[in-house]
Design a protein around this motif. Structure first.
Motif, PDB file in Angstrom:
ATOM      1  N   UNK A  29       0.846  -1.207   0.000  1.00 38.07           N
ATOM      2  CA  UNK A  29       0.000   0.000   0.000  1.00 38.07           C
ATOM      3  C   UNK A  29       0.877   1.251   0.000  1.00 38.07           C
ATOM      4  N   UNK A  30       0.811   2.045  -1.079  1.00 35.88           N
ATOM      5  CA  UNK A  30       1.575   3.290  -1.100  1.00 35.88           C
ATOM      6  C   UNK A  30       0.995   4.312  -0.104  1.00 35.88           C
ATOM      7  N   UNK A  31       1.877   5.077   0.517  1.00 39.23           N
ATOM      8  CA  UNK A  31       1.416   6.173   1.381  1.00 39.23           C
ATOM      9  C   UNK A  31       2.195   7.439   1.071  1.00 39.23           C
ATOM     10  N   UNK A  32       1.487   8.561   1.216  1.00 38.19           N
ATOM     11  CA  UNK A  32       2.118   9.891   1.091  1.00 38.19           C
ATOM     12  C   UNK A  32       2.122  10.493   2.491  1.00 38.19           C
ATOM     13  N   UNK A  33       3.267  10.847   2.990  1.00 34.93           N
ATOM     14  CA  UNK A  33       3.339  11.368   4.367  1.00 34.93           C
ATOM     15  C   UNK A  33       2.542  12.660   4.535  1.00 34.93           C
ATOM     16  N   UNK A  34       2.679  13.558   3.552  1.00 31.49           N
ATOM     17  CA  UNK A  34       1.947  14.817   3.627  1.00 31.49           C
ATOM     18  C   UNK A  34       2.809  15.959   4.122  1.00 31.49           C
ATOM     19  N   UNK A  35       2.354  17.179   3.838  1.00 33.75           N
ATOM     20  CA  UNK A  35       3.047  18.396   4.261  1.00 33.75           C
ATOM     21  C   UNK A  35       2.601  18.772   5.681  1.00 33.75           C
ATOM     22  N   UNK A 390      -7.260   7.196   0.637  1.00 34.54           N
ATOM     23  CA  UNK A 390      -7.857   7.575   1.917  1.00 34.54           C
ATOM     24  C   UNK A 390      -7.121   8.780   2.479  1.00 34.54           C
ATOM     25  N   UNK A 391      -7.873   9.749   2.971  1.00 31.40           N
ATOM     26  CA  UNK A 391      -7.246  10.940   3.551  1.00 31.40           C
ATOM     27  C   UNK A 391      -8.244  11.637   4.470  1.00 31.40           C
ATOM     28  N   UNK A 392      -7.712  12.423   5.398  1.00 32.74           N
ATOM     29  CA  UNK A 392      -8.563  13.126   6.352  1.00 32.74           C
ATOM     30  C   UNK A 392      -9.282  14.292   5.675  1.00 32.74           C
ATOM     31  N   UNK A 393     -10.272  14.826   6.383  1.00 24.83           N
ATOM     32  CA  UNK A 393     -10.994  16.011   5.904  1.00 24.83           C
ATOM     33  C   UNK A 393     -10.127  17.271   6.045  1.00 24.83           C
ATOM     34  N   UNK A 394      -9.270  17.287   7.063  1.00 27.60           N
ATOM     35  CA  UNK A 394      -8.517  18.515   7.348  1.00 27.60           C
ATOM     36  C   UNK A 394      -7.304  18.692   6.442  1.00 27.60           C
ATOM     37  N   UNK A 395      -6.667  19.865   6.596  1.00 31.59           N
ATOM     38  CA  UNK A 395      -5.477  20.168   5.821  1.00 31.59           C
ATOM     39  C   UNK A 395      -4.207  20.037   6.645  1.00 31.59           C
ATOM     40  N   UNK A 396      -3.204  20.822   6.286  1.00 32.49           N
ATOM     41  CA  UNK A 396      -1.864  20.641   6.842  1.00 32.49           C
ATOM     42  C   UNK A 396      -1.658  21.332   8.194  1.00 32.49           C
ATOM     43  N   UNK A 397      -2.642  22.128   8.620  1.00 34.96           N
ATOM     44  CA  UNK A 397      -2.583  22.850   9.911  1.00 34.96           C
ATOM     45  C   UNK A 397      -1.165  23.333  10.214  1.00 34.96           C
ATOM     46  N   UNK A 398      -0.602  24.205   9.362  1.00 32.36           N
ATOM     47  CA  UNK A 398       0.843  24.490   9.431  1.00 32.36           C
ATOM     48  C   UNK A 398       1.336  24.994  10.778  1.00 32.36           C
ATOM     49  N   UNK A 399       0.488  25.711  11.522  1.00 36.62           N
ATOM     50  CA  UNK A 399       1.029  26.261  12.781  1.00 36.62           C
ATOM     51  C   UNK A 399       1.333  25.169  13.801  1.00 36.62           C
ATOM     52  N   UNK A 400       0.804  23.967  13.587  1.00 40.14           N
ATOM     53  CA  UNK A 400       1.068  22.869  14.530  1.00 40.14           C
ATOM     54  C   UNK A 400       2.148  21.912  14.013  1.00 40.14           C
ATOM     55  N   UNK A 401       2.668  22.189  12.810  1.00 34.97           N
ATOM     56  CA  UNK A 401       3.550  21.200  12.150  1.00 34.97           C
ATOM     57  C   UNK A 401       4.835  20.945  12.930  1.00 34.97           C
ATOM     58  N   UNK A 402       5.207  19.697  13.041  1.00 38.71           N
ATOM     59  CA  UNK A 402       6.483  19.311  13.626  1.00 38.71           C
ATOM     60  C   UNK A 402       6.529  19.415  15.136  1.00 38.71           C
ATOM     61  N   UNK A 403       5.408  19.704  15.783  1.00 37.42           N
ATOM     62  CA  UNK A 403       5.409  19.916  17.237  1.00 37.42           C
ATOM     63  C   UNK A 403       4.921  18.687  18.007  1.00 37.42           C
TER      64      UNK A 403
END
Ligand SMILES: NC(=O)C1=CN([C@@H]2O[C@H](COP(=O)(O)OP(=O)(O)OC[C@H]3O[C@@H](n4cnc5c(N)ncnc54)[C@H](OP(=O)(O)O)[C@@H]3O)[C@@H](O)[C@H]2O)C=CC1
Ligand SMILES: O=C(O)CCC(=O)C(=O)O
Ligand SMILES: [Mg+2]
Length: 475
Positions: A29-35, A390-403
């Motif tokens: 199953x291929x997966x894309x990690x996402x931004x 398959x993917x979530x409804x939400x986006x990349x929520x950048x202000x929370x990224x990497x935390x």
């Protein structure tokens, strides 16, 4: 075959037959990690899915993950502007089912959405977004448990086709002049309307093909639901956009009352039938008066049309649907889009499947997710006839990224949808149980923690929430 990626050395391919996946015990199953927050969410999701599969099948089944690239990560590996490399498309086409984290789309210019591109490239025409309450999840609403809807969103056309012209460009100018000088005057109903010369122009194509194949999927889903949830609501703004959104409604009803005639009843048909059931001596005109608000003020021509409709319904389905038999059929009704936003808040338990065009479904799925606990709990699937992502409804929520603090729940629940789609129900059930256990034990990420009463402090990290879900598999 691939430029920069290598498939796992073990595992087999998922294939499709009649629109359904045939899944081996060791699928690749291929997966894309996402931004953005994909960097936090994906590892958490992979860990939970793997643990559930291992726990459910004790090694007899195993997913062989194949990392493929899109978005920022793809540009790092493949070079500038290589947001969606051929390798990724080849892998998804080859292996049929994929799962992804969110991908960034710039606003007002730059590349068009990679998320939308994937749906269009693989013709994943049904975006399925269930919005259902998990016991114990905090919500700003008093009775979030009353909402249990699935948004069935058309996923390939509408304004998402991305056919637009920027204001001030030569082509926008040309198009506006052509519309103002030729097409608008040639259409009587447009009167003397004119488009301002400093407008950007976007095209909103809604096809019969796209609408009906989406509604078909929605009705097929309704057939799989318990009797009390067998309802499909066509959502549209057809009062304003008559030939696009209004047509979506009409095509939806047309499909329901032709292809699914024996199992469907429309809301209006149900009124006509029940009027006659309550009063068998009712004349056609009396029935029409009860069905059509303001009937008496209509023109003779319009009245004749309504009477013909009433007569037509009784002739066609009184035998098969009358005397209360319609109550066992799938109810197909429609609601105007602005109204449905208040209806899912004020009368949530009256709705089940919401069949929408692309833009309305985009808005509505965020709103419905908010009612049942927020975007951290909003899963989704993009389904076609030979592929599903398959993917979530939400986006990349950048202000929370990497935390390591974002809620991975939506992508994990998208994984649950994937497992169910694959027929791996036992693993899916374990994850649902684990999520329920973690939430009722108040082991939650910041978004749910702040809504809980009293608030949970400190909240779990993203990775800790994943572990908590696993810990609650066997509660
Ligand atoms: N399918 C996809 O890949 C999608 C991609 N996008 C793209 O994502 C980017 C950012 O879009 P934006 O408008 O900020 O919308 P987002 O959905 O990314 O985030 C908006 C807010 O929603 C809440 N939220 C989002 N995800 C979660 C989560 N997993 N857990 C808890 N809360 C969450 C956060 O609210 P708070 O901070 O209040 O807690 C967040 O700030 C854009 O480039 C957009 O185009 C958007 C939607 C779908
Ligand atoms: O692709 C995007 O950036 C946004 C898409 C979106 O909001 C959605 O599909 O829900
Ligand atoms: Mg959206």
């Amino acid at each position: 075959m691939y430029e920069k990626i290598t498939p796992p050395t073990t595992g087999s391919k998922i294939t499709f037959s009649d629109g359904k996946p045939i899944v081996p015990d060791d699928p690749i199953i291929p997966f894309i990690r996402g931004d953005g927050t994909g960097v936090d969410i994906w590892p958490a999701t992979e860990k939970v899915i793997d643990a559930a599969v291992e726990s459910a099948y004790g090694g007899k089944r195993k997913i062989n993950w194949f990392k493929v690239y899109a978005g920022d990560e793809a540009c790092d590996l493949y070079g500038t502007y290589q947001y969606l490399p051929d390798d990724t498309l080849t892998a998804i086409k080859e292996y049929g089912i994929a799962i992804k984290g969110p991908l960034t789309t710039p606003i007002g210019g730059g590349i068009r959405s990679l998320n939308v591109a994937l749906r269009q490239i693989f013709d994943l025409y049904a975006c399925v977004r269930p919005c259902r309450y998990y016991q114990g999840t905090p919500s700003p609403h008093k009775n979030p448990d009353k909402l249990d809807v699935i948004v069935y969103r058309e996923n390939t056309e509408d304004i998402y086709l991305g056919i637009e012209w920027r204001e001030g460009t030569e082509l926008a100018d040309k198009l506006i002049h052509y519309l103002n000088e030729t097409l608008i005057p040639a259409t009587k109903e447009h009167g003397k309307k004119q488009i301002r010369l400093d407008s950007g122009i976007g095209i909103k194509p809604i096809s019969k093909t796209g609408s009906q194949r989406l509604v078909r999927r929605a009705i097929e889903q309704a057939l799989r639901l318990p009797k009390n949830k067998q309802k499909v609501t066509l959502v549209h703004k057809g009062n304003i956009m008559k030939y696009t959104e209004g047509a979506f409604r009409d095509w939806g009803y047309e499909l329901a009352t032709s292809e699914f005639r024996d199992v469907c009843v429309t809301e209006r048909e149900s009124w006509i039938l029940s009027n006659k059931e309550k009063n068998p001596d009712l004349t056609i005109e009396e029935n029409a008066q009860q069905v059509e608000p303001g009937y008496n003020a209509l023109t003779a021509e319009k009245k004749a049309e309504i009477c013909a409709e009433v007569q037509g319904v009784l002739d066609a389905i009184w035998e098969t649907h009358g005397q209360g038999k319609w109550k066992d059929k799938i109810m197909v009704d429609d609601r105007i889009a602005d109204s449905i936003f208040q209806q899912i808040q004020t009368r949530p338990d009256e709705y089940s499947i919401l069949a929408t065009m692309n833009l309305n479904g985009d808005y509505l799925s965020d709103a419905a997710a908010a009612i049942v606990g927020g975007l951290g709990m909003g899963p989704g699937a993009n389904i076609g006839d030979t592929c599903a992502i398959f993917e979530a409804t939400h986006g990349t929520a950048p202000k929370h990224a990497g935390l390591d603090r974002i809620n991975p729940g939506s992508v994990i629940l998208s994984g649950v949808m994937m497992l169910e789609y694959m027929g791996w129900q036992e693993a899916a059930d374990l994850i649902k149980k684990g999520i329920g256990g973690a939430i009722s034990n108040r082991e939650v990420t910041y978004d749910l923690a702040r809504l809980m009463d009293p608030p949970v402090h400190p909240p779990l990290k993203c990775s800790e929430f994943a572990q908590a879900i696993i810990n609650h598999f066997k509660d």
